[in-house]
Design a protein around this motif. Structure first.
Motif, PDB file in Angstrom:
ATOM      1  N   GLN A   1      61.248  93.676  56.775  1.00 20.95           N
ATOM      2  CA  GLN A   1      60.643  93.403  58.302  1.00 20.95           C
ATOM      3  C   GLN A   1      61.664  93.148  59.458  1.00 20.95           C
ATOM      4  O   GLN A   1      61.145  93.347  60.318  1.00 20.95           O
ATOM      5  CB  GLN A   1      60.631  91.772  57.691  1.00 20.95           C
ATOM      6  CG  GLN A   1      59.779  90.852  57.997  1.00 20.95           C
ATOM      7  CD  GLN A   1      58.220  91.367  58.808  1.00 20.95           C
ATOM      8  OE1 GLN A   1      57.370  91.896  57.747  1.00 20.95           O
ATOM      9  NE2 GLN A   1      57.828  90.881  59.642  1.00 20.95           N
ATOM     10  N   LYS A   2      63.102  92.945  58.639  1.00 19.66           N
ATOM     11  CA  LYS A   2      64.412  93.296  59.749  1.00 19.66           C
ATOM     12  C   LYS A   2      64.099  94.421  60.711  1.00 19.66           C
ATOM     13  O   LYS A   2      63.892  94.636  62.449  1.00 19.66           O
ATOM     14  CB  LYS A   2      65.711  93.167  59.385  1.00 19.66           C
ATOM     15  CG  LYS A   2      65.671  91.587  58.894  1.00 19.66           C
ATOM     16  CD  LYS A   2      66.302  91.474  58.484  1.00 19.66           C
ATOM     17  CE  LYS A   2      67.455  89.711  58.300  1.00 19.66           C
ATOM     18  NZ  LYS A   2      68.619  90.084  57.560  1.00 19.66           N
ATOM     19  N   GLN A   3      63.437  95.601  60.016  1.00 16.75           N
ATOM     20  CA  GLN A   3      63.740  96.986  60.544  1.00 16.75           C
ATOM     21  C   GLN A   3      62.564  96.768  61.496  1.00 16.75           C
ATOM     22  O   GLN A   3      62.668  97.726  62.779  1.00 16.75           O
ATOM     23  CB  GLN A   3      63.600  98.013  59.510  1.00 16.75           C
ATOM     24  CG  GLN A   3      64.700  97.852  59.158  1.00 16.75           C
ATOM     25  CD  GLN A   3      64.802  99.198  57.886  1.00 16.75           C
ATOM     26  OE1 GLN A   3      64.114  99.266  56.834  1.00 16.75           O
ATOM     27  NE2 GLN A   3      65.546 100.538  58.083  1.00 16.75           N
ATOM     28  N   LEU A   4      61.617  96.629  61.791  1.00 13.13           N
ATOM     29  CA  LEU A   4      60.236  96.450  61.893  1.00 13.13           C
ATOM     30  C   LEU A   4      60.276  95.837  63.302  1.00 13.13           C
ATOM     31  O   LEU A   4      60.060  96.149  64.250  1.00 13.13           O
ATOM     32  CB  LEU A   4      59.101  95.888  60.760  1.00 13.13           C
ATOM     33  CG  LEU A   4      58.100  96.668  60.006  1.00 13.13           C
ATOM     34  CD1 LEU A   4      57.471  96.433  59.364  1.00 13.13           C
ATOM     35  CD2 LEU A   4      57.814  98.390  61.151  1.00 13.13           C
ATOM     36  N   ILE A   5      60.760  94.626  63.016  1.00  8.27           N
ATOM     37  CA  ILE A   5      60.725  93.616  63.830  1.00  8.27           C
ATOM     38  C   ILE A   5      62.031  94.133  65.523  1.00  8.27           C
ATOM     39  O   ILE A   5      61.631  94.113  66.337  1.00  8.27           O
ATOM     40  CB  ILE A   5      61.679  92.410  63.742  1.00  8.27           C
ATOM     41  CG1 ILE A   5      60.784  91.647  62.737  1.00  8.27           C
ATOM     42  CG2 ILE A   5      61.489  90.919  64.945  1.00  8.27           C
ATOM     43  CD1 ILE A   5      61.253  89.908  62.328  1.00  8.27           C
ATOM     44  N   LEU A   7      62.521  97.456  65.543  1.00  8.67           N
ATOM     45  CA  LEU A   7      61.914  98.871  66.421  1.00  8.67           C
ATOM     46  C   LEU A   7      60.799  97.862  67.481  1.00  8.67           C
ATOM     47  O   LEU A   7      60.746  99.167  68.328  1.00  8.67           O
ATOM     48  CB  LEU A   7      61.247  99.612  65.191  1.00  8.67           C
ATOM     49  CG  LEU A   7      60.426 100.282  65.611  1.00  8.67           C
ATOM     50  CD1 LEU A   7      61.173 101.660  66.207  1.00  8.67           C
ATOM     51  CD2 LEU A   7      59.881 101.504  64.740  1.00  8.67           C
ATOM     52  N   GLU A   8      59.976  97.239  67.134  1.00  7.00           N
ATOM     53  CA  GLU A   8      58.936  96.722  67.598  1.00  7.00           C
ATOM     54  C   GLU A   8      59.151  95.722  68.962  1.00  7.00           C
ATOM     55  O   GLU A   8      59.032  96.582  70.196  1.00  7.00           O
ATOM     56  CB  GLU A   8      58.258  95.089  66.884  1.00  7.00           C
ATOM     57  CG  GLU A   8      57.445  95.378  65.751  1.00  7.00           C
ATOM     58  CD  GLU A   8      56.395  94.297  65.556  1.00  7.00           C
ATOM     59  OE1 GLU A   8      57.022  93.336  65.739  1.00  7.00           O
ATOM     60  OE2 GLU A   8      55.585  94.696  64.659  1.00  7.00           O
ATOM     61  N   ASN A   9      60.846  95.679  69.537  1.00 11.22           N
ATOM     62  CA  ASN A   9      61.608  94.821  70.659  1.00 11.22           C
ATOM     63  C   ASN A   9      62.162  96.234  71.211  1.00 11.22           C
ATOM     64  O   ASN A   9      62.450  96.678  72.062  1.00 11.22           O
ATOM     65  CB  ASN A   9      63.010  93.754  69.923  1.00 11.22           C
ATOM     66  CG  ASN A   9      62.509  92.824  69.160  1.00 11.22           C
ATOM     67  OD1 ASN A   9      61.207  92.690  69.682  1.00 11.22           O
ATOM     68  ND2 ASN A   9      63.316  92.411  68.298  1.00 11.22           N
ATOM     69  N   LYS A  10      62.860  97.102  69.953  1.00 12.13           N
ATOM     70  CA  LYS A  10      62.977  98.310  71.117  1.00 12.13           C
ATOM     71  C   LYS A  10      61.423  98.905  72.055  1.00 12.13           C
ATOM     72  O   LYS A  10      61.589  99.638  72.872  1.00 12.13           O
ATOM     73  CB  LYS A  10      63.227  99.691  70.085  1.00 12.13           C
ATOM     74  CG  LYS A  10      64.395 100.450  70.404  1.00 12.13           C
ATOM     75  CD  LYS A  10      64.233 101.677  69.276  1.00 12.13           C
ATOM     76  CE  LYS A  10      64.869 102.995  70.157  1.00 12.13           C
ATOM     77  NZ  LYS A  10      65.126 104.091  69.039  1.00 12.13           N
ATOM     78  N   LEU A  11      60.829  98.864  70.328  1.00 17.20           N
ATOM     79  CA  LEU A  11      59.559  99.544  71.748  1.00 17.20           C
ATOM     80  C   LEU A  11      58.853  99.251  72.945  1.00 17.20           C
ATOM     81  O   LEU A  11      58.898  99.577  73.934  1.00 17.20           O
ATOM     82  CB  LEU A  11      58.524 100.232  70.502  1.00 17.20           C
ATOM     83  CG  LEU A  11      58.359 100.633  69.300  1.00 17.20           C
ATOM     84  CD1 LEU A  11      57.675 101.176  68.708  1.00 17.20           C
ATOM     85  CD2 LEU A  11      59.094 102.460  70.160  1.00 17.20           C
TER      86      LEU A  11
END
Length: 427
Positions: A1-5, A7-11
């Motif tokens: 979940q942390k990785q998804l968050i 990545l979403e912030n990066k994108l």
């Protein structure tokens, strides 16, 4: 979940940077377009001023040419009149010299009157010529002004068309840039969505793999624990059998004691009721009976021990096998539940990805439709502006020409547009 968050912030940051870059490009395009139009307006103003100065200089030169030509014509006309006057005067003198019958005084009066008539006639001719020259001058100057005005109108039309063409070119470049921006944004959105979905699937795959490995490890541990339990039970079985054997042995001993007591009581009774001579025979018979019964008890004891051991071993095997079977079924059910849960999660994720893809496609399609509608409206507005401005310009120019022609007619000049001028006179 942390990785998804993360990545979403990066994108999101990448998309914000992309949009900021596009916004700057739009602003730069707008500024450049404004600067180009300003330069064009200044160039048109300089061109208009230059045309006005040139027109004034040409008009002055044209007027000077007419004046010089008319002066030349007037000089020639006056010279011709002088020659005619002189010839007529000499001719009259000759006629009067040949006429000897007319008195001198009468001749003198006739000569004076003739001179006066000639001078009056020449004065009228000169006045007529001057009037013609004045009309010619005013008419041609008026026609020249009309030509200058028409040329100014042509320049105005050329300038407004150049300005409108420049605006159209700029608008087409802006629209091409907006379409390019939309396509680059669409590519970035598609790439970001694929990246996000790939990470999500990778994480789910990793999580499922970890869950499966944990389940397998759990199954193996449960099986090992059961195996250790069974081994321990097998190790504990001899002790349990020994206890049971001691219990059976105690029961056998107790039975033997009871039989011994019964034998003693029976022997004592038989000794009392049997004659003394038969005591030996009775004792022997009783002893044989006691020995036989003890042998039977011993045989039963051995049989009980063997049956007990066989029964306990069979019970242990059956219990352990039942436990193994129950554990295998339980672990298989847990594995099936895990597989079903993971399959459900995978299907839900794939359905979510499909919805996200459809939502993005709908968003892209709607945004493109709005962009195309905006382009169509702006081109329509630009075309309307072009039509209106050219129409208003032509109407104003037509009013100027009509007003000029009406003023010319009031001054007595008509058909000024039919006059031709040498190229040197009007550029």
């Amino acid at each position: 979940q942390k990785q998804l968050i993360a990545l979403e912030n990066k994108l999101k940051a990448e998309m914000d940077e992309h949009r900021l870059k596009l916004q700057k490009e739009v602003e730069t395009q707008a500024n450049n377009a404004y600067i180009e139009l300003e330069k064009l307006a200044k160039r048109h103003a300089v061109q208009t001023e230059k045309e006005m100065k040139t027109a004034l200089a040409d008009e002055k030169k044209f007027q000077q040419q007419i004046v010089a030509q008319q002066k030349k014509e007037l000089t020639t006309f006056l010279d011709t009149q002088k020659k005619q006057y002189k010839l007529c005067k000499e001719k009259i003198k000759e006629e009067m010299n040949e006429d000897h019958s007319t008195p001198k005084k009468e001749k003198q009066e006739r000569l004076s009157k003739h001179k006066e008539n000639m001078q009056h006639s020449q004065a009228e001719e000169e006045a007529h010529l001057l009037a013609q020259q004045r009309v010619f001058y005013e008419r041609n100057c008026r026609a020249f002004k009309r030509k200058v005005m028409i040329k100014r109108h042509d320049v105005e039309q050329e300038q407004i068309r150049e300005e409108l063409n420049k605006k159209k070119t700029q608008k087409e470049m802006e629209h091409a840039m907006l379409i390019r921006h939309d396509e680059s944004t669409q590519e970035l959105e598609q790439r970001q969505l694929k990246t996000l979905q790939k990470l999500r699937m990778d994480l789910i795959r990793l999580q499922h793999q970890t869950e499966l490995e944990n389940q397998i490890e759990y199954n193996n541990r449960r099986e090992r624990e059961l195996h250790r339990k069974h081994v321990l039970e097998l190790r504990q079985q001899p002790k349990n059998l020994k206890v049971l054997e001691l219990q059976i042995k105690k029961q056998f001993q107790d039975t033997c004691k009871v039989q011994t007591k019964q034998y003693k009581a029976l022997r004592h009774h038989q000794m009392e009721v049997t004659p003394k001579a038969e005591h030996k025979t009775v004792l022997k018979a009783l002893k044989d009976e006691q020995t036989r019964k003890l042998a039977i008890l011993a045989e039963q004891y051995e049989q009980s021990i063997n049956e007990m051991m066989a029964s306990q071993a069979l019970r242990l095997d059956e219990a352990q096998e039942a436990e193994c079977q129950a554990l295998r079924q339980q672990l298989q059910q847990e594995m099936e539940l895990l597989n079903a849960y993971q399959s459900k999660i995978k299907m839900q994720t794939e359905a979510q990805h499909e919805r996200e893809q459809q939502k993005l496609e709908q968003k892209v399609s709607l945004r493109r439709a709005h962009l195309e509608q905006k382009i169509e409206e702006e081109l329509g507005s630009l075309q309307k502006e072009r039509t209106d401005r050219i129409k208003h310009l032509l109407e104003r120019q037509e009013r100027e020409i009509d007003s000029f022609d009406m003023e010319s007619m009031r001054l007595g000049f008509s058909n000024l547009g039919t006059l031709d001028f040498p190229k040197d006179d009007y550029r």
